[in-house]
Every structure is written in C-alpha cells, then in structure tokens.
Design an enzyme around this catalytic site. Structure first.
Site, PDB file in Angstrom:
ATOM      1  CB  VAL B  65      -1.021   0.225   1.324  1.00  0.00           C
ATOM      2  CG1 VAL B  65      -2.123  -1.068   1.057  1.00  0.00           C
ATOM      3  CG2 VAL B  65      -0.288   0.166   2.604  1.00  0.00           C
ATOM      4  CG  ASN B  91      -7.064  -5.318   7.457  1.00  0.00           C
ATOM      5  OD1 ASN B  91      -7.336  -5.124   8.664  1.00  0.00           O
ATOM      6  ND2 ASN B  91      -5.943  -6.127   7.046  1.00  0.00           N
ATOM      7  CB  SER B 143      -7.267   0.380  16.552  1.00  0.00           C
ATOM      8  OG  SER B 143      -6.935  -0.066  17.507  1.00  0.00           O
ATOM      9  CE1 TYR B 158      -2.288   0.214  14.737  1.00  0.00           C
ATOM     10  CE2 TYR B 158      -3.321   0.287  17.094  1.00  0.00           C
ATOM     11  CZ  TYR B 158      -3.320  -0.094  15.407  1.00  0.00           C
ATOM     12  OH  TYR B 158      -4.118  -1.034  15.163  1.00  0.00           O
ATOM     13  CE  LYS B 162      -5.276   0.909  12.719  1.00  0.00           C
ATOM     14  NZ  LYS B 162      -5.455   0.582  11.284  1.00  0.00           N
TER      15      LYS B 162
END
Lengths: 253, 253
Positions: B65, B91, B143, B158, B162
C-alpha cells in the site's frame, strides 16, 4: 433463519420502526411479543404477521403504567416464557402543530411523560428481562436512541433529546454490568426515518433537516430494523455498549 | 445477508494475515469474488488456496500500500477481471509499538506511510472507481486504540494513525455520499491474531485485557466477519461516516 427458538419483546410494535423490527425478528424465526398501547393498530399489525405465518403474540400495554409493565413481566415469568431479546423501541416526541416546544414552555407533565415512555419504560423492561437472560447465559437488548441523543436536536424537544442521550449512558453501563452473563446491550440511533413520528414535523422543518443529510434522503424503517437485526445476530456477538448510527451521515460518530 | 454477495467484487488489503485474512475469508465464504491483497504474495496465495471451493473467484495479488503504482495496477487488474469493485476493506496496517521518546523519524515515516498515506491512496484509488460506478462500500479498519488510551497502553504513533483513519472515514463519507458510496470503519479491540497471541504469552497481560473487556473474551474470526459483512451489505445503506467498535465493550469502560 438466525433466530429460531428465540423469544423477543418489541415495545411500540404496532407501527413504523417497531413494527418493522417485529417483522424482521419474526421472519428470522423468533417468537415475537408485540407490545403497544394502541389496541386496534396492534391487532392489525399482529394479523398482518400472522397471515405471513409468523409466530407472534400481542399485548396491549401502556408502557408508562409501571404497575401494568411489572405485572406483564411477572406474568412472563410465571408462564415460563424465556425472553432472549428485548427491543426498547416505544418512544414519543411531543410537538405543537408540527413544531417542538421551546424548553421554557415545556409543561412539567409533558416532560415527565416523555421521560416515562422513553427512559423509565426501557429501564423497567430491562430490569424485568435481565434475570431471565442471566439464567440462560445469553441475551440481546437493543435500545432505540436517536440522532437527537448524539448532537443538539434539530426537530425534537429537549426532553426527547435528554432521554435519547440517557439511553446511551444506560446501555453502556448495563452492558458493562452484564457482559459476563453473555448479555449484550447496544443502541441504534436513527436519524430521520419515514414514519408517523417524522410526519408530525412540518414540511419546512423536514426539508431543512434533509438538506444537511449527506446521503440526501430520509431512511426507511427497514434501514433501522436491519441494524437491530444485525445486533441480535451471532455476527454481533463481540459488540456491546455500542451505538450504531443509522442517519445518512448527518452525525458521524 | 444470504446470497447478497454472490457475484459481488470485494478487495481486501493486508489480507495475508490476521484480521484482513479473516475478513477476506468471510466475504469469500459468503460467495463474493474476493481479491486477497498483501505485501507478501506467498501468504496471500495460502489464504486464497484455502478458499478455492468457494462460489466466487478468490485471487491472490501482491500489493504494497506504500507503492502507489501497485495500487493503481491492482485496481486495473480487478477492473480487467470483473469490471467493477463493490466493497473495499482498507485493512493493511502496521501495529509496531514505541514510546514517544523512542520514536525516530524513520519509525514515524514508516508507520505513517502504511497506516495513513497508504490507507488514503487505497481509498482514493478504489473510491474513484466506486464514484464512477455510483455505488460501493468502503470499510476502513481503525482500532479501539484510535478512540481511547488507557493507563500503560499508549502507543502514540499508532494512536495518531488510527485517529487519522477515523477522520478520513468521515471526510470521505461526506465527499462520496452524493455518489452513493458509503464509507464506514470498524474499530476492533483485541482479537486472537498472531501479534496479540504473542503478547498473551504473558498471563498477566491476558488477565488485564480480559478484566477490561465487559464480554470477558477475546475476539475471534466470526466476530469481525459479522460486522464487515453487515457494512458491506445493503443492510447498511443508510449508514455512512460511522465507526463500529467490535471490542467486547472495551471502549465503553
């Protein structure tokens, strides 16, 4: 069929969203107890579903009548009806000539009436079915909230908005208390849906609202009942305390 | 949902392992033509190999990606093969963990390249096709870590990545709404995938997670599949810009 052998209660089931929920659940094999205070509408609704060979029963019940609700629940226990699914759908949103009252003009009895139907009744039904579900180690409770409980209400009054936000807090807390018994408690929060309640608002009010909906249309009762059915299905086993917003994007959670 | 997915074309990124693999398996078993994309072709071929009995075609395809031309090539491949894309499951993601004071530029850029930039260009590329078709469903995987941070559980880059996916979901939902393309996200909690299982080798970690999950269990394949199929189906046509947390109730505590 996903709900064979399950027993479901749906309040406010005679028409609109509640009727569609009862229809979907019974289509999936559940025995559905339809509750409404409108006797003639309820009997029509049940006739319709019975003609489709659905397993349904009707109970004429005013959910603001604490005593009647509690004796209904006692009666369920005595007749050994094991409720698996509870959909707290009954709700009212009083308006005057299609427009909400501003808060400084809401009579206290109207405020109390809205709280009774929209909030106290879900509490009473939830309280009544939890012991049955705990015994089974499985249960699904879905409360019908509203976009008015997610952001400043554009159409309904502040009493309605207060109860719809309250349901979300109620659901989260009940979810955290009873998760260990295999019971999930979630909300579906509809936006504008084609229904009798929505028709009560004036066309102008409705148009102003629709202009702000990204998908540019009202939803249907089927859009709401699909989300309810999903939350009752095995596919949603790991979802609890959540609110699924079915609103065409007007409020993005 | 039944046979709704038969003949539908579903693309899943990061489908060689973990949640992406499970989601792809869910769509394939529901009868969809499923394109299993991932950075590691062998893993994707393994997944696809196990699904050859399914009704739809299941095809493995290498796609990184972070490589924009590979994304474009994959879209072209899918169009050549099927002429359309009905569902994108966005995903692919890195779940590396570092404290803020230990993050260097390289770590930041790598995480961002996959989790944010990659996710955006995948959504843009496949979204452009859906806009042209005037139909489609994009499901981003965010998430529970994109919503809240608990004591001892911060993972700043992270968490930031998200959080960005959450806003991307809403912004794309708004932009694509006029083309009948719905954009939603799933926010998983702890699922029994490889990296999580590794962390649970330590029983104290496992206990802490179970205690802070109302449903008292870790998510399994069918838990994520149920929500992905719901958001990919016509049952969710009036739902856009929303994040559904599939986390056993973790985010409500």
């Amino acid at each position: 069929m996903q709900l064979t052998d399950k027993v479901a209660i749906v309040t406010g089931a005679a028409r609109g969203i509640g009727f569609d929920i009862a229809s979907k659940l019974s289509e999936e094999g559940a025995t559905v107890l339809l509750i409404d205070k409108e006797e003639s509408e309820l009997s029509k609704a049940v006739q319709l579903l019975t003609n489709l060979k659905r397993n349904v029963q009707s109970y004429v019940l005013d959910v603001t009548d604490d005593f009647a609700v509690m004796s209904f629940l006692d009666q369920l226990r005595e007749s050994n009806i094991k409720v698996d699914i509870l959909i707290n759908n009954a709700g009212i949103s009083p308006k005057v000539d299609g427009v909400r009252r501003e808060t400084h003009t809401i009579p206290i009895n109207e405020w109390e009436q809205v709280l009774k139907v929209n909030l106290t009744a879900p509490f009473l039904f939830t309280k009544g079915v939890l012991p049955i579900m705990m015994e089974k180690g499985w249960g699904r409770i879905v409360n019908i909230s509203s976009v008015a409980g997610r952001q400043a209400s554009k159409i309904a009054g502040s009493h309605y908005a207060a109860t719809k936000s309250a349901l979300i807090g109620f659901s989260r807390t009940v979810a955290s208390e009873y998760g260990k018994y295999g019971i999930t408690v979630n909300n579906v929060a509809p936006g504008r849906i084609e229904s009798k309640m929505a028709e009560m608002a004036t066309e102008q009010v409705a148009e102003n609202f629709l202009r702000q909906v990204p998908l540019g249309k009202s939803g249907t009762p089927q859009d709401v009942s699909s989300a309810v059915l999903f939350l009752c299905s095995e596919g949603a086993n790991y979802i609890t305390g959540a609110t699924i917003d079915v609103n065409g994007g007007i409020y993005m959670n | 949902m039944n046979d709704e997915f038969i003949g539908k074309v579903v693309v899943v990124t990061g489908a060689g392992t973990g949640l992406g693999r499970w989601i792809a398996e869910g769509f394939a078993k529901a009868g969809a033509h499923t394109i299993i994309t991932g950075i590691n072709l062998d893993e994707c071929m393994d997944v696809a190999g196990g699904l050859q009995e399914c009704q739809g075609k299941v095809i493995a395809r290498q796609m990184d990606v972070t490589n924009l031309s590979e994304i474009k090539d994959t879209l072209q491949f899918v169009i050549d093969e099927f002429s359309r894309v009905d569902v994108l499951v966005n995903n692919a993601g890195l779940v590396w963990k570092r404290k803020a004071l230990e993050v260097d530029e390289e770590f930041f850029d790598q995480m961002n390249a996959v989790n944010v930039k990659g996710a955006f260009f995948v959504a843009q590329t496949f979204g452009a096709q859906m806009v042209q078709q005037q139909s489609g469903k994009i499901i981003n995987i965010t998430s529970a870590a994109g919503k809240l941070i608990r004591k001892g559980l911060a993972n700043p880059i992270y968490n930031m990545n998200k959080g960005a996916i959450n806003m991307m979901t809403k912004a794309l939902a708004e932009e694509f709404s006029q083309y009948h393309v719905n954009v939603n996200a799933i926010g998983p909690g702890y699922f029994e995938t490889g990296p999580v299982k590794e962390r649970f080798v330590n029983p104290a970690v496992y206990e802490t997670v179970i205690e802070s999950t109302p449903l008292g269990k870790i998510g399994q394949a069918d838990d994520i599949q149920g929500t992905a199929l719901f958001l990919g189906s016509k049952l969710s046509d009036f739902i856009t810009g929303q994040i559904i947390y599939v986390d056993g109730g973790r985010t409500i505590l």
